[in-house]
Design an enzyme around this catalytic site. Structure first.
Site, PDB file in Angstrom:
ATOM      1  CB  SER A   1      -1.060   0.005   0.746  1.00 21.89           C
ATOM      2  OG  SER A   1      -1.972  -0.699   1.203  1.00 21.89           O
TER       3      SER A   1
ATOM      4  CE  LYS B   1      -4.416   2.174  -0.689  1.00 21.88           C
ATOM      5  NZ  LYS B   1      -4.034   0.704  -0.233  1.00 21.88           N
TER       6      LYS B   1
ATOM      7  CB  SER C   1      -4.483   1.594   4.137  1.00 19.34           C
ATOM      8  OG  SER C   1      -3.818   1.127   2.458  1.00 19.34           O
TER       9      SER C   1
END
Length: 432
Positions: A121, A124, A178
């Site tokens: 993640s 991102k 997230s």
């Protein structure tokens, strides 16, 4: 411990999408002195074996030029620190990491900074660097079924299909919790006529512009996809671009936020909290991003300010038997803040710089992150301006037999790590 043979590695390699090779230029380095070897015989980058839940993902073909971006001393599978360093970096389980100055761009040190790794993640952040300038935070948009088509059990904010939310709220869901559905929505909204696919393409274009030539996005969220890679160095470039955005600095430092009710859908309002524990436990913390998948293991990006100096840490492939990703990042930030202000082993290139630079003819091959032999190796003389000899503790892993050897040596490093004073209190895994 289950191991994976050459046939599995080959199968993983065949999953990689075809792409045009890139040949970025080597950036000249302004440093406060040459890199140096560390004393002692203990592995400077201790690892612990990762649970073999999936076969290792084969990296792209090595690009020698990409491995030298930021300075020749960064082209190493092992540890590189400035000559001015009086303290050894703390032991961490990350397979690769880097500490850099957000403002000057100086790279203060790293372990395998250009080794390929899987982002999870922290991907991102690339989405944020790409889409924050494109999307009006006050615009209200509708979540679609496609936005909510995420891997079951993966991290989500709880946004409802058909719900209408401000883009600013979706950003908060992305960076605090997230949310993978938030990532899909933001990529779709910023992707133009091609929607989500256009958003991922824009992310790769932005990575190229930033000089992150070892980064390739397949999903906007960081959920695993064949051919998706990054490096600790690239993550520092991406994080630096994010922290230049006032909106990002505001979102990433937010502790709690309210997701509004959706009366038409009978959905109540609810609160979300920031998953980045650095904000609550590290004085001067600015924010960052956590990440985890079975393939990537734990990944982390964090930044903090101390004495008017802003540093960022990036790490890939970490395990957390005793320390979470943010705790390992905090330990490395402490080490970085302890270095002289002019200490450096390389630098973060500026956006667009590599496209204006000539192409070099030298470099070295890469190894799959997490499978480099960290037990020893000879240093390679540096060729960049002001850079001496980096510490190289590793060899290139090329096939299944070498993977097995690396796992055994990483297990030996784990034994050494278990006695290290820097890793103490057990923690439960952080989900992402």
């Amino acid at each position: 411990m289950r191991t994976w043979g050459p046939s599995v590695a080959l199968a993983a390699a065949l999953l990689l999408p075809l792409s045009t090779p890139v040949t970025p230029a080597v950036a000249a380095t302004r440093t406060g002195g040459p890199a140096r070897r560390l004393p002692g015989g203990a592995p400077p980058c201790p690892n612990v074996p990762a649970p073999a839940t999936r076969p290792p993902q084969a990296p792209p073909p090595p690009d020698p030029a990409a491995r030298s971006v930021g300075g020749a001393a960064l082209d190493t599978t092992g540890l590189v620190v400035p000559a001015a360093a009086t303290a050894t970096p703390p032991p961490v389980t990350a397979t690769s990491w880097l500490v850099a100055d957000l403002d000057t761009g100086a790279v203060l040190g790293g372990c395998g900074p250009h080794e390929y790794g899987v982002p999870a993640s922290v991907q991102k952040l690339l989405l944020a660097a790409t889409m924050l300038p494109r999307l009006d935070p006050d615009r209200e948009v509708t979540m679609t079924a496609g936005d909510l088509a995420i891997e079951p059990g993966s991290s989500a904010v709880g946004l409802a299909e058909g719900g209408r939310y401000r883009i600013g709220t979706i950003w908060l869901g992305l960076l605090l919790k997230s949310g993978n559905e938030a990532a899909n929505a933001l990529a779709r909204l910023g992707g133009g006529p091609d929607g989500l696919a256009g958003g991922v393409r824009a992310m790769n274009d932005e990575a190229h512009r930033l000089g992150a030539r070892q980064t390739h996005a397949v999903t906007p969220s960081g959920l695993d996809g064949p051919g998706q890679f990054t490096s600790a160095y690239d993550l520092a470039l991406i994080a630096r671009a994010c922290f230049r955005e006032p909106a990002f600095r505001r979102y990433t430092a937010t502790r709690t936020a309210q997701v509004p009710a959706q009366p038409a859908l009978h959905e109540k309002a609810f609160q979300i909290q920031n998953d980045n524990m650095l904000l609550d436990h590290y004085p001067g913390a600015l924010g960052g991003k956590t990440g985890f998948t079975d393939l990537a293991r734990h990944t982390y990006v964090g930044a903090a300010e101390r004495g008017g100096r802003r540093l960022v840490v990036t790490l890939l492939g970490a395990e957390i038997p005793t320390q979470r990703g943010w705790q390992q990042g905090a330990a490395l930030l402490d080490w970085g803040f302890g270095l002289p202000r002019d200490a450096a082993v390389g630098r973060l290139v500026e956006p667009g710089e590599l496209d204006r630079s000539p192409t070099p003819a030298t470099g070295a091959a890469s190894a799959l992150a997490g499978h480099a032999d960290l037990g020893g190796g000879a240093a390679r003389p540096g060729t960049g301006s002001g850079v001496g000899v980096p510490l190289t503790v590793g060899a290139v892993v090329v096939a299944g037999g070498a993977v097995l050897l690396a796992r055994r040596r990483r297990h030996a490093a784990a034994v050494a790590l278990s006695a290290a004073p820097g890793l103490r209190k057990p923690e439960i895994p952080e989900g992402d």
